[in-house]
Design an enzyme around this catalytic site. Structure first.
Site, PDB file in Angstrom:
ATOM      1  N   ASP A 151       0.854  -1.190   0.000  1.00  0.00           N
ATOM      2  CA  ASP A 151       0.000   0.000   0.000  1.00  0.00           C
ATOM      3  C   ASP A 151       0.885   1.234   0.000  1.00  0.00           C
ATOM      4  O   ASP A 151       1.992   1.220   0.554  1.00  0.00           O
ATOM      5  CB  ASP A 151      -0.909   0.021   1.226  1.00  0.00           C
ATOM      6  CG  ASP A 151      -1.981  -1.056   1.162  1.00  0.00           C
ATOM      7  OD1 ASP A 151      -2.379  -1.436   0.047  1.00  0.00           O
ATOM      8  OD2 ASP A 151      -2.417  -1.518   2.230  1.00  0.00           O
ATOM      9  N   ASP A 185      -7.080  -1.259  -4.548  1.00  0.00           N
ATOM     10  CA  ASP A 185      -8.131  -0.895  -3.596  1.00  0.00           C
ATOM     11  C   ASP A 185      -9.037   0.191  -4.174  1.00  0.00           C
ATOM     12  O   ASP A 185     -10.258   0.144  -4.030  1.00  0.00           O
ATOM     13  CB  ASP A 185      -7.516  -0.373  -2.285  1.00  0.00           C
ATOM     14  CG  ASP A 185      -6.726  -1.432  -1.546  1.00  0.00           C
ATOM     15  OD1 ASP A 185      -7.047  -2.620  -1.699  1.00  0.00           O
ATOM     16  OD2 ASP A 185      -5.792  -1.063  -0.814  1.00  0.00           O
TER      17      ASP A 185
END
Length: 217
Positions: A151, A185
């Site tokens: 991430d 995401d």
């Protein structure tokens, strides 16, 4: 070219583009940054902040060897189910453009994060205290299906302190939108919201059409 072929091409383009962009960003981050390192993009409220999580979206963890394996298997089942449903709709000629785009984004995002879980532990070493190496001679940091998701997008739009008169949380620091996420995401989130909005609009239009038919009678 038939409508079905156009839809298959659209699905392939969306899925391929999302996966390529997602993986390029992740590999660049993984091979150029250490865990916890940040790069400001637009001031301090838009940053690249490199973190890894155990597989759930927006930095949420679901750890442990068995837990990680179950989560990876769940990703495989979920992605397969989404793709199967999307192809069924196309074959039955019941896939509207809004549904096609939404499900394609959701599927692509799921595959993007699944790639991390399945292969990153095999092809990268750790990113703690040094930049990771791709295909290190000593091997990767985790077995198949036990990799961690990369991430990097961090948008702490508001940094403030909760007023002291507030019960429980008074005086504590507060950051608005402190989730750290990746491109996959974002694709899943956009796909879900697009699908919800489309469903609401479609339901509304159907209701209005039904009302018009009743009024005409």
């Amino acid at each position: 070219m038939t409508t079905q072929k156009k839809q298959y091409i659209t699905i392939a383009l969306i899925v391929g583009l999302v996966i390529v962009i997602d993986q390029v960003i992740k590999i660049l981050v993984k091979t150029n940054m250490q865990i916890g390192e940040s790069i400001p993009l637009i001031g301090n409220w838009c940053q690249l902040l490199f973190v890894e999580n155990e597989g759930m979206a927006f930095g949420m963890a679901f750890g442990g060897f068995v837990g990680k394996l179950l989560l990876s298997l769940f990703r495989i089942v979920a992605a397969t189910a989404v793709m199967w449903y999307l192809l069924v709709l196309v074959r039955k000629k019941q896939c509207a453009t809004g549904v096609l785009i939404s499900l394609s984004l959701i599927f692509a995002g799921a595959i993007g994060n699944l790639i991390d879980c399945a292969f990153y532990g095999l092809i990268f070493n750790e990113s703690y205290y040094h930049v990771a190496t791709m295909f290190p001679p000593e091997g990767g940091y985790a077995p198949f299906l036990h990799g961690r998701v990369v991430d990097m997008f961090y948008f702490p739009l508001i940094h403030t302190t909760i007023p002291s008169w507030m019960p429980i949380w008074g005086g504590q620091p507060f950051t608005f939108f402190n989730a750290i996420f990746n491109f996959a995401d974002a694709a899943i989130t956009v796909g879900v919201f697009w699908l919800l909005i489309y469903s609401l609009l479609f339901h509304k239009n159907n209701s209005e059409s039904a009302d018009d038919e009743k009024n005409q009678k």
